[in-house]
Design a protein around this motif. Structure first.
Motif, PDB file in Angstrom:
ATOM      1  N   MET A 108     -12.881  -9.968  11.213  1.00 11.87           N
ATOM      2  CA  MET A 108     -13.051 -10.161   9.763  1.00 11.87           C
ATOM      3  C   MET A 108     -13.666 -11.518   9.432  1.00 11.87           C
ATOM      4  O   MET A 108     -13.679 -11.927   8.274  1.00 11.87           O
ATOM      5  CB  MET A 108     -11.695  -9.977   9.060  1.00 11.87           C
ATOM      6  N   LEU A 109     -14.153 -12.228  10.447  1.00  9.65           N
ATOM      7  CA  LEU A 109     -14.884 -13.498  10.281  1.00  9.65           C
ATOM      8  C   LEU A 109     -14.051 -14.586   9.611  1.00  9.65           C
ATOM      9  O   LEU A 109     -14.570 -15.404   8.834  1.00  9.65           O
ATOM     10  CB  LEU A 109     -16.192 -13.285   9.511  1.00  9.65           C
ATOM     11  N   MET A 110     -12.768 -14.607   9.875  1.00 10.96           N
ATOM     12  CA  MET A 110     -11.918 -15.660   9.309  1.00 10.96           C
ATOM     13  C   MET A 110     -12.102 -16.947  10.119  1.00 10.96           C
ATOM     14  O   MET A 110     -12.164 -16.919  11.354  1.00 10.96           O
ATOM     15  CB  MET A 110     -10.460 -15.217   9.337  1.00 10.96           C
ATOM     16  N   THR A 111     -12.151 -18.052   9.410  1.00 10.70           N
ATOM     17  CA  THR A 111     -12.554 -19.303  10.070  1.00 10.70           C
ATOM     18  C   THR A 111     -11.441 -19.934  10.898  1.00 10.70           C
ATOM     19  O   THR A 111     -11.642 -20.977  11.497  1.00 10.70           O
ATOM     20  CB  THR A 111     -13.082 -20.311   9.047  1.00 10.70           C
ATOM     21  N   ASN A 112     -10.266 -19.336  10.940  1.00  8.46           N
ATOM     22  CA  ASN A 112      -9.271 -19.772  11.922  1.00  8.46           C
ATOM     23  C   ASN A 112      -9.174 -18.790  13.089  1.00  8.46           C
ATOM     24  O   ASN A 112      -8.172 -18.747  13.790  1.00  8.46           O
ATOM     25  CB  ASN A 112      -7.882 -19.962  11.294  1.00  8.46           C
ATOM     26  N   ALA A 113     -10.174 -18.028  13.311  1.00  6.79           N
ATOM     27  CA  ALA A 113     -10.105 -17.074  14.433  1.00  6.79           C
ATOM     28  C   ALA A 113     -10.467 -17.754  15.743  1.00  6.79           C
ATOM     29  O   ALA A 113     -11.461 -18.473  15.825  1.00  6.79           O
ATOM     30  CB  ALA A 113     -11.055 -15.902  14.165  1.00  6.79           C
TER      31      ALA A 113
ATOM     32  N   GLY B 156      -2.601 -14.846  25.553  1.00  8.30           N
ATOM     33  CA  GLY B 156      -2.216 -16.135  24.968  1.00  8.30           C
ATOM     34  C   GLY B 156      -2.995 -17.354  25.390  1.00  8.30           C
ATOM     35  O   GLY B 156      -2.675 -18.459  24.958  1.00  8.30           O
ATOM     36  N   ARG B 157      -4.006 -17.217  26.239  1.00  8.85           N
ATOM     37  CA  ARG B 157      -4.797 -18.404  26.591  1.00  8.85           C
ATOM     38  C   ARG B 157      -5.995 -18.448  25.659  1.00  8.85           C
ATOM     39  O   ARG B 157      -6.920 -17.657  25.792  1.00  8.85           O
ATOM     40  CB  ARG B 157      -5.242 -18.349  28.057  1.00  8.85           C
ATOM     41  N   TYR B 158      -5.959 -19.339  24.687  1.00 10.00           N
ATOM     42  CA  TYR B 158      -6.939 -19.358  23.604  1.00 10.00           C
ATOM     43  C   TYR B 158      -7.851 -20.560  23.627  1.00 10.00           C
ATOM     44  O   TYR B 158      -7.389 -21.688  23.762  1.00 10.00           O
ATOM     45  CB  TYR B 158      -6.218 -19.333  22.251  1.00 10.00           C
ATOM     46  N   ALA B 159      -9.144 -20.294  23.500  1.00  6.92           N
ATOM     47  CA  ALA B 159     -10.081 -21.322  23.037  1.00  6.92           C
ATOM     48  C   ALA B 159      -9.978 -21.222  21.524  1.00  6.92           C
ATOM     49  O   ALA B 159     -10.754 -20.539  20.859  1.00  6.92           O
ATOM     50  CB  ALA B 159     -11.486 -21.030  23.525  1.00  6.92           C
ATOM     51  N   GLY B 160      -8.942 -21.858  21.017  1.00 10.13           N
ATOM     52  CA  GLY B 160      -8.472 -21.516  19.681  1.00 10.13           C
ATOM     53  C   GLY B 160      -9.159 -22.237  18.535  1.00 10.13           C
ATOM     54  O   GLY B 160      -9.302 -21.688  17.437  1.00 10.13           O
ATOM     55  N   ARG B 161      -9.591 -23.445  18.797  1.00  6.14           N
ATOM     56  CA  ARG B 161      -9.910 -24.298  17.667  1.00  6.14           C
ATOM     57  C   ARG B 161     -11.319 -24.065  17.098  1.00  6.14           C
ATOM     58  O   ARG B 161     -12.256 -23.754  17.815  1.00  6.14           O
ATOM     59  CB  ARG B 161      -9.725 -25.755  18.073  1.00  6.14           C
ATOM     60  N   GLY B 162     -11.408 -24.252  15.792  1.00  2.00           N
ATOM     61  CA  GLY B 162     -12.722 -24.318  15.157  1.00  2.00           C
ATOM     62  C   GLY B 162     -13.343 -23.010  14.734  1.00  2.00           C
ATOM     63  O   GLY B 162     -14.487 -22.979  14.298  1.00  2.00           O
ATOM     64  N   GLY B 163     -12.611 -21.911  14.842  1.00  2.00           N
ATOM     65  CA  GLY B 163     -13.121 -20.646  14.315  1.00  2.00           C
ATOM     66  C   GLY B 163     -14.160 -19.954  15.181  1.00  2.00           C
ATOM     67  O   GLY B 163     -14.957 -19.141  14.688  1.00  2.00           O
ATOM     68  N   LEU B 164     -14.142 -20.249  16.494  1.00  2.00           N
ATOM     69  CA  LEU B 164     -15.152 -19.638  17.361  1.00  2.00           C
ATOM     70  C   LEU B 164     -14.969 -18.119  17.474  1.00  2.00           C
ATOM     71  O   LEU B 164     -15.929 -17.399  17.767  1.00  2.00           O
ATOM     72  CB  LEU B 164     -15.119 -20.292  18.743  1.00  2.00           C
TER      73      LEU B 164
ATOM     74  N   GLY C  11      -5.711  -7.980   6.646  1.00  2.00           N
ATOM     75  CA  GLY C  11      -6.849  -8.318   5.782  1.00  2.00           C
ATOM     76  C   GLY C  11      -6.537  -8.255   4.308  1.00  2.00           C
ATOM     77  O   GLY C  11      -7.434  -8.030   3.483  1.00  2.00           O
ATOM     78  N   THR C  12      -5.275  -8.445   3.921  1.00  2.00           N
ATOM     79  CA  THR C  12      -4.940  -8.483   2.492  1.00  2.00           C
ATOM     80  C   THR C  12      -5.513  -9.764   1.881  1.00  2.00           C
ATOM     81  O   THR C  12      -5.876 -10.704   2.607  1.00  2.00           O
ATOM     82  CB  THR C  12      -3.417  -8.489   2.285  1.00  2.00           C
ATOM     83  N   PRO C  13      -5.575  -9.855   0.550  1.00  2.00           N
ATOM     84  CA  PRO C  13      -6.097 -11.093  -0.054  1.00  2.00           C
ATOM     85  C   PRO C  13      -5.348 -12.336   0.417  1.00  2.00           C
ATOM     86  O   PRO C  13      -5.976 -13.333   0.784  1.00  2.00           O
ATOM     87  CB  PRO C  13      -5.916 -10.838  -1.552  1.00  2.00           C
ATOM     88  N   VAL C  14      -4.015 -12.298   0.424  1.00  2.45           N
ATOM     89  CA  VAL C  14      -3.268 -13.463   0.914  1.00  2.45           C
ATOM     90  C   VAL C  14      -3.560 -13.693   2.399  1.00  2.45           C
ATOM     91  O   VAL C  14      -3.734 -14.834   2.844  1.00  2.45           O
ATOM     92  CB  VAL C  14      -1.746 -13.288   0.681  1.00  2.45           C
ATOM     93  N   GLY C  15      -3.631 -12.628   3.149  1.00  2.99           N
ATOM     94  CA  GLY C  15      -3.919 -12.742   4.572  1.00  2.99           C
ATOM     95  C   GLY C  15      -5.269 -13.386   4.830  1.00  2.99           C
ATOM     96  O   GLY C  15      -5.435 -14.202   5.735  1.00  2.99           O
ATOM     97  N   ARG C  16      -6.254 -13.026   4.016  1.00  2.20           N
ATOM     98  CA  ARG C  16      -7.584 -13.621   4.202  1.00  2.20           C
ATOM     99  C   ARG C  16      -7.585 -15.105   3.830  1.00  2.20           C
ATOM    100  O   ARG C  16      -8.326 -15.888   4.424  1.00  2.20           O
ATOM    101  CB  ARG C  16      -8.624 -12.844   3.377  1.00  2.20           C
ATOM    102  N   ILE C  17      -6.777 -15.470   2.860  1.00  2.02           N
ATOM    103  CA  ILE C  17      -6.672 -16.910   2.531  1.00  2.02           C
ATOM    104  C   ILE C  17      -6.053 -17.644   3.714  1.00  2.02           C
ATOM    105  O   ILE C  17      -6.594 -18.639   4.205  1.00  2.02           O
ATOM    106  CB  ILE C  17      -5.832 -17.109   1.251  1.00  2.02           C
TER     107      ILE C  17
END
Lengths: 578, 90
Positions: free
Chosen positions: A166-171, A183-191, A388-394
């Protein structure tokens, strides 16, 4: 078989195998991803548009039998910060990519049909794009399970959850661990959102055995490998603390230092810290049957990862790291480790960075969306991200976005990225790193290699020296070098104290590449790579005014030390310009 | 003063749990230091990774007074980016 670069064009679904230029041959990990991004990506492009590129690169050493060297770097222009981004992770994929001879994967373009997702399937001499089919929309736990069922147990998986789709910037970008946990994440920066924008649900890597990793000087490499291994197995941090307690050992330590950010960065102490600490995780491993001393990838001798089980002894999540326990715990005033672990699991499943998610929940709590300390309701709204609810997307778009949505002014971000678990008003040195890193607030960007090693500032505390700016830069240059090697940053604890271990690290790099790099070269190269990243950010619109901590930290006193952040702008500016 | 003990040092407090604070009330005499408190608690210098006195990263040479808060972590918990901490000495 020589190394090669795979160029995957999602616009026409083509895959090209390219030779590795001499310029790129001596690069790996973050140095390679950032160089490719700087070479090929317009700094002013939309991060989620067709002109951004997503780069995957194993480290220089990755794929060899050097200890704790299985890191994968992921790079692009960040949709969260708007600047250059590299995030790295352990897990299975990096070693398998390296052993297939893949120096890097460059993903470009965008799919003609929005919302359609693909899987890039890699094996020896083959690379195929397939429709993702039933994987589309799935959380990472189910995705990994289905992939192993289809492609075989043990394959490496790089993937995104619904947040990325859903292209969320914390993905974030997930890498699977040896038990196929995500659980091994290149987590930061929304990549993960960049990967979603390319229509790429997952990369699947089939590879077994030692592969064909090229080592230019095997004898030198072997000497280095032995020195570094010996160092890691003899140092108190890498041989005892991390395997016994994991990184969450830091919860109690930072709490005693008055530097554990609590209640959305309004205190440096959390009354419930002990209940979410590494000591409890260690205890639960005995009483609930989880695990400490868990390696995130084969060949890791540090083994800082863990498995945290439910009260009934069944699997819940792996791992619960310090940053996650803090972000989803202390920062939200949640002192129930089961709730924290469940929040962590949701992040892993939906595909979110736990630091950003915890800081986001903190500002949401401050904005009155849910009360501080209410773990169950936090679980509820974090699940909404996946729906993907409105609150979820925020919530899924991170801390700064959520703060704006709910009118919160205490916003713990630098360059749009949430701060990790060290309060800069109590730990001022790391505040310099947060402020001046090319990555936004990032604790790993300034991981320290001994001051004496880099001949900057002597052995004294950096904030007591006159060379604070130069020292902070030295930290960042040594860090980017380690990020280029593919070694886990935690080798720095041993490298910091043991000259033989440091030499061992350099010997392995020279052994693989056939170079004669010295410790001075480590600083020189790191400095060049940082300059490259800084140049990208400047072209993207960043100025020195972006190298600052959030305003509230300059006027709100933080208990228990009751300090504000008082490191001058001049000092911050001197880090890269001194 | 109150001494907070972590890791294996918790075993010095009967009935301790890892989830709760593990504390000892210790009387302080004149010229008392962290080192002398450690000696009274039979904690050897080589067993210690980090010491915090009133939330300040400290050396064992610092003097302590009634009302102080002292926290001691064993070597087994020696994870800290310690270069970032000012180390307070007497």
């Amino acid at each position: 078989m020589g190394k090669f670069i795979l160029r995957v064009n999602m616009s026409d679904l083509s895959i090209k195998k390219e030779r590795v230029s001499e310029k790129y041959r001596v690069l790996g990990g973050r140095a390679l991803t950032s160089t490719v991004v700087a070479d090929e990506v317009n700094p002013t492009c939309h991060p989620l548009g067709p002109n951004n590129k997503l780069v995957f690169a194993p480290g220089i050493i990755t794929g060899t039998n050097a200890p704790s060297s299985g890191r994968l770097s992921v790079g692009a222009k960040s949709p969260l910060t708007g600047g250059i981004k590299e995030a790295n992770a352990g897990g299975l994929p990096a070693q398998k990519l390296a052993r297939l001879g893949i120096h890097a994967i460059i993903v470009e373009g965008e799919p003609q049909e929005k919302g359609k997702f693909y899987v890039l399937s890699l094996a020896k001499d083959t690379a195929v794009l397939e429709e993702a089919g039933e994987l589309t929309g799935k959380g990472m736990y189910e995705t990994n399970e289905l992939v192993w069922k289809k492609y075989g147990d043990g394959v490496g998986i790089i993937g995104i959850g619904p947040a990325g789709e859903m292209l969320m910037t914390n993905a974030g970008v997930s890498c699977n661990d040896p038990e196929n946990g995500p659980g091994r994440y290149a987590g930061r920066g929304g990549l993960g959102a960049v990967m979603g924008s390319k229509g790429l649900k997952a990369i699947v890597i089939e590879q077994k055995g030692p592969g064909e990793v090229q080592i230019a000087n095997p004898e030198l490499f072997k000497q280095g490998q032995q020195k570094l291994t010996q160092g890691l197995l003899s140092h108190a941090v890498t041989a005892q603390a991390l395997p016994t307690f994991g990184t969450a050992v830091l919860v109690n330590i930072l709490n005693e230092a008055g530097g554990l950010p609590t209640r959305n960065f309004s205190s440096g102490r959390f009354a419930g810290a002990g209940k979410i600490s590494g000591e409890v995780i260690n205890e639960w491993a005995k009483t609930r049957g989880g695990k400490v001393g868990h390696p995130c990838h084969p060949g890791c001798v540090i083994r800082c990862s863990n498995v945290v089980n439910k009260p009934d002894g069944s699997y819940r999540v792996a791992p619960v790291e310090y940053e996650s326990a803090w972000a989803l715990g202390a920062n939200c005033e949640i002192d129930d480790l089961d709730d924290v672990a469940e929040l962590n699991r949701i992040c892993n499943d939906v595909g979110l960075d736990t630091i950003e998610a915890g800081c986001t929940l903190g500002v949401a709590m401050e904005g009155g969306v849910i009360p501080f300390g209410d773990g169950k309701r936090a679980i509820g709204i974090l699940k909404e991200v996946g729906y993907g609810t409105p609150v979820g997307r925020i919530i899924g778009n991170g801390t700064a976005f959520t703060a704006k949505a709910f009118g919160v002014t205490r916003v713990p971000v630098v360059k749009g990225q949430a701060m990790p678990a060290y309060e800069p008003r109590a730990v001022k040195g790391i505040g310099v790193t947060y402020a001046t890193s090319t990555m936004g607030a990032d604790h790993t960007a300034g991981y320290t290699v001994a001051t004496e090693i880099l001949s900057v500032g002597g052995k004294a505390d950096p904030l007591a020296t006159a060379e604070k700016g130069a020292l902070a830069k030295a930290f960042q240059t040594s860090t980017i070098f380690i990020d280029a090697t593919g070694y886990c940053l935690f080798i720095a604890f041993a490298v910091l104290d043991l000259p033989d271990a440091l030499q061992g690290m350099m010997d392995t790099v020279n052994g693989v590449l056939g170079t004669n790099y010295t410790l001075e070269d480590m600083g020189r190269l790191g400095s060049e790579w940082l300059k490259l990243e800084r140049s990208f950010n400047e072209a993207a619109g960043f100025t020195k005014q972006d190298d600052r901590l959030p305003e509230f930290m300059y006027y709100e006193k933080l208990p228990p030390h009751n300090n504000v952040y008082d490191v001058s702008d001049e000092l911050l500016d001197s880090v890269h310009n001194g | 003063m109150i001494v907070y003990l972590y890791g294996k040092f918790r075993e010095k407090v009967p009935g301790y749990t890892v989830e709760d604070d593990c504390v000892l009330q210790v009387d302080t005499g004149p010229e008392e230091t962290i080192a002398s408190i450690m000696e009274r608690l039979k904690i050897l210098p080589g067993e210690v990774a980090h010491i915090f006195l009133n939330h300040q990263y400290s050396t064992p040479s610092r003097k302590v007074r009634a009302g102080d808060r002292l926290a001691i972590f064993p070597v087994e918990m020696a994870v800290l980016y310690r270069q970032y901490f000012a180390k307070y000495e007497e």
